[in-house]
Design a protein around this motif. Sequence first.
Motif, short mmCIF file in Angstrom:
data_model
loop_
_atom_site.label_atom_id
_atom_site.label_comp_id
_atom_site.label_asym_id
_atom_site.label_seq_id
_atom_site.Cartn_x
_atom_site.Cartn_y
_atom_site.Cartn_z
N ASP A 145 -22.33 9.99 4.00
CA ASP A 145 -22.06 10.61 2.85
C ASP A 145 -21.08 11.92 3.08
O ASP A 145 -20.64 12.62 2.23
N ALA A 146 -20.55 12.13 4.31
CA ALA A 146 -19.84 13.45 4.66
C ALA A 146 -18.38 12.99 4.24
O ALA A 146 -17.79 12.11 4.20
N ARG A 147 -17.62 14.07 3.74
CA ARG A 147 -16.34 13.88 3.24
C ARG A 147 -15.45 14.45 4.32
O ARG A 147 -16.07 15.12 5.29
N PHE A 148 -14.08 13.90 4.44
CA PHE A 148 -13.22 14.10 5.33
C PHE A 148 -12.48 15.65 5.02
O PHE A 148 -11.93 15.40 3.87
N GLN A 149 -12.51 16.67 5.75
CA GLN A 149 -11.97 17.61 5.39
C GLN A 149 -10.72 18.04 5.80
O GLN A 149 -10.37 17.93 7.09
N TYR A 186 -7.66 10.18 9.31
CA TYR A 186 -8.68 9.70 8.39
C TYR A 186 -8.90 8.40 8.85
O TYR A 186 -10.03 7.80 8.73
N GLU A 187 -8.21 7.45 9.58
CA GLU A 187 -8.26 6.27 10.19
C GLU A 187 -9.59 6.53 11.30
O GLU A 187 -10.43 5.59 11.51
N ASP A 188 -9.31 7.60 11.97
CA ASP A 188 -10.68 7.81 12.97
C ASP A 188 -11.73 8.41 12.18
O ASP A 188 -12.85 7.85 12.90
N PHE A 189 -11.77 8.59 11.00
CA PHE A 189 -12.90 9.16 10.45
C PHE A 189 -13.71 8.09 9.93
O PHE A 189 -14.98 7.82 9.97
N LEU A 190 -12.81 6.94 9.44
CA LEU A 190 -13.38 5.61 9.03
C LEU A 190 -14.21 4.98 10.19
O LEU A 190 -15.16 4.36 10.22
N ALA A 191 -13.34 4.94 11.26
CA ALA A 191 -14.06 4.34 12.52
C ALA A 191 -15.34 5.04 12.75
O ALA A 191 -16.39 4.30 13.31
N VAL A 203 -9.21 13.62 18.15
CA VAL A 203 -9.96 13.46 16.73
C VAL A 203 -11.16 12.89 17.08
O VAL A 203 -12.20 13.06 16.34
N PRO A 204 -11.27 11.48 17.63
CA PRO A 204 -12.37 10.98 17.79
C PRO A 204 -13.56 11.79 18.63
O PRO A 204 -14.62 11.77 18.08
N GLU A 205 -12.97 12.34 19.46
CA GLU A 205 -14.02 13.26 20.21
C GLU A 205 -14.82 14.44 19.15
O GLU A 205 -15.92 14.76 19.45
N VAL A 206 -13.78 14.79 18.25
CA VAL A 206 -14.51 15.87 17.35
C VAL A 206 -15.42 15.14 16.71
O VAL A 206 -16.76 15.74 16.43
N PHE A 207 -15.42 14.19 16.17
CA PHE A 207 -16.08 13.30 15.14
C PHE A 207 -17.35 13.03 15.96
O PHE A 207 -18.59 13.02 15.51
N GLN A 208 -17.25 12.30 17.12
CA GLN A 208 -18.45 11.87 17.77
C GLN A 208 -19.30 13.38 18.21
O GLN A 208 -20.51 13.09 18.13
N THR A 209 -18.74 14.20 18.74
CA THR A 209 -19.60 15.41 19.25
C THR A 209 -20.19 16.16 18.12
O THR A 209 -21.42 16.39 18.03
N ALA A 210 -19.39 16.54 16.99
CA ALA A 210 -19.92 17.18 15.92
C ALA A 210 -20.90 16.45 15.28
O ALA A 210 -22.21 16.99 14.78
N ARG A 268 -26.84 15.43 9.77
CA ARG A 268 -26.67 15.50 8.36
C ARG A 268 -26.52 16.96 7.77
O ARG A 268 -26.45 17.06 6.55
N ARG A 269 -26.54 17.92 8.76
CA ARG A 269 -26.12 19.25 8.42
C ARG A 269 -24.77 19.34 8.02
O ARG A 269 -24.55 20.34 7.23
N LEU A 270 -23.85 18.40 8.10
CA LEU A 270 -22.63 18.42 7.79
C LEU A 270 -22.21 17.60 6.55
O LEU A 270 -22.27 16.35 6.38
N GLY A 271 -21.71 18.39 5.56
CA GLY A 271 -21.28 17.69 4.42
C GLY A 271 -19.69 17.47 4.33
O GLY A 271 -19.65 16.46 3.36
N ARG A 272 -19.08 17.78 5.20
CA ARG A 272 -17.58 17.45 5.44
C ARG A 272 -17.23 17.66 7.01
O ARG A 272 -17.86 18.57 7.65
N ILE A 273 -16.29 17.16 7.37
CA ILE A 273 -15.87 17.27 8.74
C ILE A 273 -14.33 17.45 8.99
O ILE A 273 -13.81 16.49 8.38
N PRO A 274 -13.97 18.24 9.50
CA PRO A 274 -12.37 18.44 9.99
C PRO A 274 -12.01 17.69 10.97
O PRO A 274 -12.88 17.14 11.72
N ASP A 275 -10.68 17.34 11.30
CA ASP A 275 -10.49 16.55 12.64
C ASP A 275 -10.08 17.35 13.48
O ASP A 275 -9.97 16.93 14.78
N GLY A 276 -10.52 18.79 13.49
CA GLY A 276 -10.19 19.76 14.60
C GLY A 276 -8.82 20.27 15.15
O GLY A 276 -8.67 21.25 15.81
N GLU A 277 -7.87 19.75 14.35
CA GLU A 277 -6.48 20.16 14.56
C GLU A 277 -6.08 19.98 16.09
O GLU A 277 -5.75 21.22 16.38
N PRO A 278 -6.07 19.07 16.62
CA PRO A 278 -5.72 19.02 18.10
C PRO A 278 -4.10 19.13 18.00
O PRO A 278 -3.30 19.06 17.19
#
Length: 356
Positions: free
Chosen positions: A123-127, A108-113, A23-30, A36-46
Amino acid sequence: MAATTAAEPSSVHLVGSIALDSVPEVFQTAGRVLGRRLGRIPDGEPGGRRLWISWQYPLLRANGYLRAGPPDVASGMGFQPLALAPGVKAADIHFGELGYAREARASYEDFLAARAAGEIPADARFQVCLPTPYAVISAFCRGPDMLAIEAAYERAMIAEIGRIAAAIPHRDLCIQFDVCNEMVMIDGQLPFFRPPTFDDPMAEVMARLKRLAAAVPEDVELGIHLCYGDLDAKHFVEPRDAAKLVEMANALAGGLPHALAYVHMPVPAGRDDDGYFAPLDRLALNPATELFLGLVHSDGAEATRRRIAAAAPHARAFGIATECGIARQRTPDLVRSLLEVHAACSAEPARTGAPS
């Protein structure tokens, strides 16, 4: 985030699954590639969630109210179809936690980090992407018991939505429903997707989606991914054009008890012709609802631009996406390549102010 013009999208949607290791790799890479193209970001469903609903089969198989029959070779998935166990009445069946809320809380903890580190837009949301109960149960259960099992699973999914909404601040949350088996049923090319008891498939589908949407709090974003399947990185069947997608989207726009933040529609790789996109002329989404078109494929930026140009005369401002998730039969290198295509075919919005 909305696109400024249809010819130059400025928003990108990630459908759900992303074939990176964590999940951290998904957030970092995306976040790095798309910003700022991303209004919301999923965790990648690993991990076990990488194959969409298949991780729910062990949960169903372990339920004492169900029994397994012979393997279903015809489906191509090899699962033993499930039905009510001997002596179990429809009113008896019950499901507890399905696992989606627990996965969401951890991610969501990874999202916050990632947000604290400046790796994703402030301002992106967790999807959080959820399958419809009908998709899960119709895939794994057979016979006259299917609808009774679905009803019990739907109650459990609504409880999961409540747990997710209780654990994650609503200002940070987007819930997406993946509408797949229902979309293929509405399309009509594969008749076996329609149960014999469904005299009016659209009415049956809408009744279910209304109940799910009603469970989402008003201040939580709601999105819909219209899907034609992704078995071995291929659709179950290719849409003839966008007509059935438009029919479904219009029904959702006019029939759900919750505002739609966005609707995502697939576009097959080989379709950059006017005929595929012409039905979008009849699309009747609320002006506040974003449209995302699954135009991005592994054939690269130039082919993606051709599809964008073909869609532009028939759609108001739209963002871009892949046609489904980017996990099955995709390598990390291909995932990064697809993200780069998104970036090359869109313009990152300008900053509108200091991060909050």
